[in-house]
Scaffold this motif. Structure first.
Motif, PDB file in Angstrom:
ATOM      1  N   PHE A  21      34.252  52.485  26.962  1.00  0.00           N
ATOM      2  CA  PHE A  21      35.669  52.404  27.268  1.00  0.00           C
ATOM      3  C   PHE A  21      36.090  53.246  28.463  1.00  0.00           C
ATOM      4  CE2 PHE A  21      35.299  51.250  22.813  1.00  0.00           C
ATOM      5  CZ  PHE A  21      36.063  50.095  22.767  1.00  0.00           C
ATOM      6  N   LEU A  22      35.178  54.010  29.037  1.00  0.00           N
ATOM      7  CA  LEU A  22      35.536  54.779  30.224  1.00  0.00           C
ATOM      8  C   LEU A  22      35.720  53.842  31.409  1.00  0.00           C
ATOM      9  CD1 LEU A  22      33.165  57.861  29.997  1.00  0.00           C
ATOM     10  CD2 LEU A  22      35.652  57.838  29.740  1.00  0.00           C
ATOM     11  N   PRO A  23      36.649  54.171  32.340  1.00  0.00           N
ATOM     12  CA  PRO A  23      36.857  53.312  33.511  1.00  0.00           C
ATOM     13  C   PRO A  23      35.658  53.335  34.422  1.00  0.00           C
ATOM     14  CG  PRO A  23      38.058  55.367  33.753  1.00  0.00           C
ATOM     15  CD  PRO A  23      37.537  55.339  32.347  1.00  0.00           C
ATOM     16  N   ARG A  24      35.471  52.205  35.147  1.00  0.00           N
ATOM     17  CA  ARG A  24      34.399  52.095  36.115  1.00  0.00           C
ATOM     18  C   ARG A  24      34.989  52.129  37.521  1.00  0.00           C
ATOM     19  NH1 ARG A  24      31.169  46.856  34.772  1.00  0.00           N
ATOM     20  NH2 ARG A  24      33.247  45.976  34.922  1.00  0.00           N
ATOM     21  N   VAL A  25      34.267  52.737  38.455  1.00  0.00           N
ATOM     22  CA  VAL A  25      34.738  52.796  39.829  1.00  0.00           C
ATOM     23  C   VAL A  25      33.643  52.282  40.755  1.00  0.00           C
ATOM     24  CG1 VAL A  25      36.283  54.730  39.429  1.00  0.00           C
ATOM     25  CG2 VAL A  25      33.938  55.184  40.120  1.00  0.00           C
ATOM     26  N   GLN A  26      34.064  51.803  41.913  1.00  0.00           N
ATOM     27  CA  GLN A  26      33.131  51.329  42.923  1.00  0.00           C
ATOM     28  C   GLN A  26      32.862  52.451  43.913  1.00  0.00           C
ATOM     29  OE1 GLN A  26      31.585  48.624  42.983  1.00  0.00           O
ATOM     30  NE2 GLN A  26      30.857  48.271  45.048  1.00  0.00           N
ATOM     31  N   ALA A  27      31.597  52.635  44.275  1.00  0.00           N
ATOM     32  CA  ALA A  27      31.256  53.704  45.199  1.00  0.00           C
ATOM     33  C   ALA A  27      31.844  53.459  46.579  1.00  0.00           C
ATOM     34  CB  ALA A  27      29.735  53.840  45.292  1.00  0.00           C
ATOM     35  N   GLY A  28      32.047  52.188  46.964  1.00  0.00           N
ATOM     36  CA  GLY A  28      32.549  51.866  48.282  1.00  0.00           C
ATOM     37  C   GLY A  28      34.016  51.496  48.270  1.00  0.00           C
ATOM     38  N   LEU A  29      34.406  50.654  49.218  1.00  0.00           N
ATOM     39  CA  LEU A  29      35.816  50.306  49.389  1.00  0.00           C
ATOM     40  C   LEU A  29      36.304  49.279  48.374  1.00  0.00           C
ATOM     41  CD1 LEU A  29      36.023  50.064  53.301  1.00  0.00           C
ATOM     42  CD2 LEU A  29      36.752  51.951  51.824  1.00  0.00           C
ATOM     43  N   ILE A  30      35.419  48.488  47.804  1.00  0.00           N
ATOM     44  CA  ILE A  30      35.851  47.464  46.851  1.00  0.00           C
ATOM     45  C   ILE A  30      35.978  48.075  45.465  1.00  0.00           C
ATOM     46  CG2 ILE A  30      35.327  45.254  45.771  1.00  0.00           C
ATOM     47  CD1 ILE A  30      33.984  44.328  48.247  1.00  0.00           C
ATOM     48  N   THR A  31      37.198  48.336  45.042  1.00  0.00           N
ATOM     49  CA  THR A  31      37.471  48.846  43.699  1.00  0.00           C
ATOM     50  C   THR A  31      37.407  47.689  42.704  1.00  0.00           C
ATOM     51  OG1 THR A  31      39.846  48.445  43.844  1.00  0.00           O
ATOM     52  CG2 THR A  31      39.030  50.548  44.715  1.00  0.00           C
ATOM     53  N   PRO A  32      37.381  47.967  41.400  1.00  0.00           N
ATOM     54  CA  PRO A  32      37.410  46.864  40.431  1.00  0.00           C
ATOM     55  C   PRO A  32      38.621  45.960  40.611  1.00  0.00           C
ATOM     56  CG  PRO A  32      36.735  48.886  39.346  1.00  0.00           C
ATOM     57  CD  PRO A  32      37.134  49.275  40.744  1.00  0.00           C
ATOM     58  N   GLY A  33      39.790  46.539  40.905  1.00  0.00           N
ATOM     59  CA  GLY A  33      40.977  45.717  41.132  1.00  0.00           C
ATOM     60  C   GLY A  33      40.849  44.843  42.365  1.00  0.00           C
ATOM     61  N   TYR A  34      40.307  45.406  43.440  1.00  0.00           N
ATOM     62  CA  TYR A  34      40.102  44.618  44.659  1.00  0.00           C
ATOM     63  C   TYR A  34      39.070  43.521  44.417  1.00  0.00           C
ATOM     64  CZ  TYR A  34      42.599  48.152  47.443  1.00  0.00           C
ATOM     65  OH  TYR A  34      43.542  48.994  47.984  1.00  0.00           O
ATOM     66  N   ILE A 117      41.301  35.650  55.784  1.00  0.00           N
ATOM     67  CA  ILE A 117      41.449  37.075  56.036  1.00  0.00           C
ATOM     68  C   ILE A 117      42.465  37.615  55.044  1.00  0.00           C
ATOM     69  CG2 ILE A 117      40.742  36.928  58.445  1.00  0.00           C
ATOM     70  CD1 ILE A 117      43.650  37.017  59.281  1.00  0.00           C
ATOM     71  N   PHE A 118      42.456  38.940  54.842  1.00  0.00           N
ATOM     72  CA  PHE A 118      43.267  39.470  53.751  1.00  0.00           C
ATOM     73  C   PHE A 118      43.713  40.897  54.040  1.00  0.00           C
ATOM     74  CE2 PHE A 118      38.754  40.143  52.735  1.00  0.00           C
ATOM     75  CZ  PHE A 118      38.717  41.518  52.573  1.00  0.00           C
ATOM     76  N   ASN A 119      44.761  41.295  53.318  1.00  0.00           N
ATOM     77  CA  ASN A 119      45.223  42.677  53.272  1.00  0.00           C
ATOM     78  C   ASN A 119      45.375  43.038  51.796  1.00  0.00           C
ATOM     79  OD1 ASN A 119      46.722  45.093  53.235  1.00  0.00           O
ATOM     80  ND2 ASN A 119      47.747  44.599  55.156  1.00  0.00           N
ATOM     81  N   LEU A 120      44.415  43.782  51.262  1.00  0.00           N
ATOM     82  CA  LEU A 120      44.428  44.116  49.845  1.00  0.00           C
ATOM     83  C   LEU A 120      45.524  45.122  49.503  1.00  0.00           C
ATOM     84  CD1 LEU A 120      40.583  44.276  49.309  1.00  0.00           C
ATOM     85  CD2 LEU A 120      42.148  42.754  48.082  1.00  0.00           C
ATOM     86  N   SER A 121      45.975  45.891  50.479  1.00  0.00           N
ATOM     87  CA  SER A 121      47.019  46.883  50.221  1.00  0.00           C
ATOM     88  C   SER A 121      48.345  46.241  49.853  1.00  0.00           C
ATOM     89  CB  SER A 121      47.203  47.789  51.444  1.00  0.00           C
ATOM     90  OG  SER A 121      46.018  48.524  51.703  1.00  0.00           O
ATOM     91  N   ILE A 122      48.584  45.020  50.358  1.00  0.00           N
ATOM     92  CA  ILE A 122      49.843  44.330  50.059  1.00  0.00           C
ATOM     93  C   ILE A 122      49.591  42.961  49.430  1.00  0.00           C
ATOM     94  CG2 ILE A 122      51.197  45.559  51.802  1.00  0.00           C
ATOM     95  CD1 ILE A 122      50.849  43.163  53.650  1.00  0.00           C
ATOM     96  N   SER A 123      48.363  42.738  48.948  1.00  0.00           N
ATOM     97  CA  SER A 123      47.986  41.478  48.280  1.00  0.00           C
ATOM     98  C   SER A 123      48.316  40.255  49.137  1.00  0.00           C
ATOM     99  CB  SER A 123      48.678  41.374  46.915  1.00  0.00           C
ATOM    100  OG  SER A 123      48.284  42.420  46.069  1.00  0.00           O
ATOM    101  N   MET A 124      48.009  40.317  50.425  1.00  0.00           N
ATOM    102  CA  MET A 124      48.256  39.202  51.340  1.00  0.00           C
ATOM    103  C   MET A 124      46.946  38.514  51.695  1.00  0.00           C
ATOM    104  SD  MET A 124      49.594  39.233  55.329  1.00  0.00           S
ATOM    105  CE  MET A 124      51.332  39.560  55.005  1.00  0.00           C
ATOM    106  N   VAL A 125      46.941  37.189  51.652  1.00  0.00           N
ATOM    107  CA  VAL A 125      45.811  36.411  52.127  1.00  0.00           C
ATOM    108  C   VAL A 125      46.323  35.404  53.143  1.00  0.00           C
ATOM    109  CG1 VAL A 125      45.978  34.703  50.258  1.00  0.00           C
ATOM    110  CG2 VAL A 125      43.808  35.018  51.460  1.00  0.00           C
ATOM    111  N   GLN A 126      45.587  35.229  54.232  1.00  0.00           N
ATOM    112  CA  GLN A 126      45.905  34.209  55.233  1.00  0.00           C
ATOM    113  C   GLN A 126      44.695  33.303  55.374  1.00  0.00           C
ATOM    114  OE1 GLN A 126      47.223  36.118  58.892  1.00  0.00           O
ATOM    115  NE2 GLN A 126      49.270  36.466  58.057  1.00  0.00           N
ATOM    116  N   ARG A 127      44.931  32.018  55.065  1.00  0.00           N
ATOM    117  CA  ARG A 127      43.874  31.015  55.154  1.00  0.00           C
ATOM    118  C   ARG A 127      44.027  30.218  56.445  1.00  0.00           C
ATOM    119  NH1 ARG A 127      41.380  30.939  50.193  1.00  0.00           N
ATOM    120  NH2 ARG A 127      42.584  31.882  48.482  1.00  0.00           N
ATOM    121  N   GLU A 128      43.006  29.443  56.753  1.00  0.00           N
ATOM    122  CA  GLU A 128      43.016  28.678  57.993  1.00  0.00           C
ATOM    123  C   GLU A 128      44.073  27.572  57.965  1.00  0.00           C
ATOM    124  OE1 GLU A 128      38.666  27.940  59.229  1.00  0.00           O
ATOM    125  OE2 GLU A 128      38.625  28.291  57.065  1.00  0.00           O
TER     126      GLU A 128
END
Length: 233
Positions: A21-34, A117-128
């Motif tokens: 039940f302990l939370p898991r974290v990502q060592a790099g930039l991709i967190t579980p939420g991302y 392309i995306f901006n995870l800080s503001i949950s924005m995605v731009q598709r072609e």
């Protein structure tokens, strides 16, 4: 059962239970939420993200391509700063293997286009854009180049963002949510950190926290000790 043996076995069981039940974290930039957000945008279910490049001092676009070319679909992710903003987490998804041949990934009009392309800080995605041939990604030997919409320069220190082939098709905002529309607004940013991940099917690659790993190690050691004591008995 001897009372001390009962307590030892109880501790081992409790350690294993808590570790689940302990939370898991990502060592790099991709967190579980991302990771969950990227899986949703890619739309292929549960995926595996494997870090294949992390920017270090002295790294360039050439060394980046040496690490990532031919590795299949990739996520490029970076933290960037600029005038009026800081620590924005942006990047792009390329469903094809990168190479250094200078060729374009070109998506035909009015068909499903899977680069984004995306901006995870503001949950924005731009598709072609669907209404035109999309020059989606250029396999430049020294750059990351989602057209001019998201560009990482040779020394991996800076980049630019515009809106040409991704987004709403109205030239309204770039991936950093800044007004755009003319080349004079070609938006500069500095790169604080950058990683590239290979993307494939399978279970999550998010590793356990150090505390979880530690508890698992304690539990395993406890089980071994109990087994040895049992064998001696």
């Amino acid at each position: 059962m001897h009372l001390s043996l009962f307590f030892r076995r109880s501790f081992v069981f409790l350690a294993l239970l808590v570790s689940l039940f302990l939370p898991r974290v990502q060592a790099g930039l991709i967190t579980p939420g991302y990771e969950a957000q990227l899986e949703s945008w890619i739309g292929q279910g549960n995926l595996n993200f494997v870090n294949i490049f992390t920017k270090a001092p002295g790294e360039t676009g050439t060394s980046l391509h040496a690490a990532v070319d031919g590795r299949g679909p990739t996520i490029t992710i970076m933290t960037v700063s600029g005038a009026g903003f800081s620590n924005q987490v942006i990047g792009g998804y390329n469903p094809l293997s990168m190479n250094s041949g200078g060729n374009w990934n070109i998506s035909p009009p009015f068909t499903e286009k899977t680069h984004f392309i995306f901006n995870l800080s503001i949950s924005m995605v731009q598709r072609e854009f669907l209404s035109q041939n999309a020059f989606s990604f250029n396999n430049h030997p020294h750059l990351i180049y989602f057209n001019r919409d998201l560009e990482v320069h040779t020394f991996l220190h800076e980049g630019h963002a515009l809106q040409t082939n991704y987004g709403l098709g109205t030239h309204s905002t770039d991936i950093l949510n800044r007004p755009t529309g003319t080349s004079s607004n070609y938006g500069h940013f500095t790169i604080d950190s950058l990683e590239v991940y290979a993307v494939g099917g399978g279970s999550s690659s998010v590793p356990e926290t150090a505390s979880t790993v530690g508890l698992m190690a304690v539990a395993f050691a406890g089980l071994l000790a109990l087994r040895r004591r049992s064998n001696r008995g």
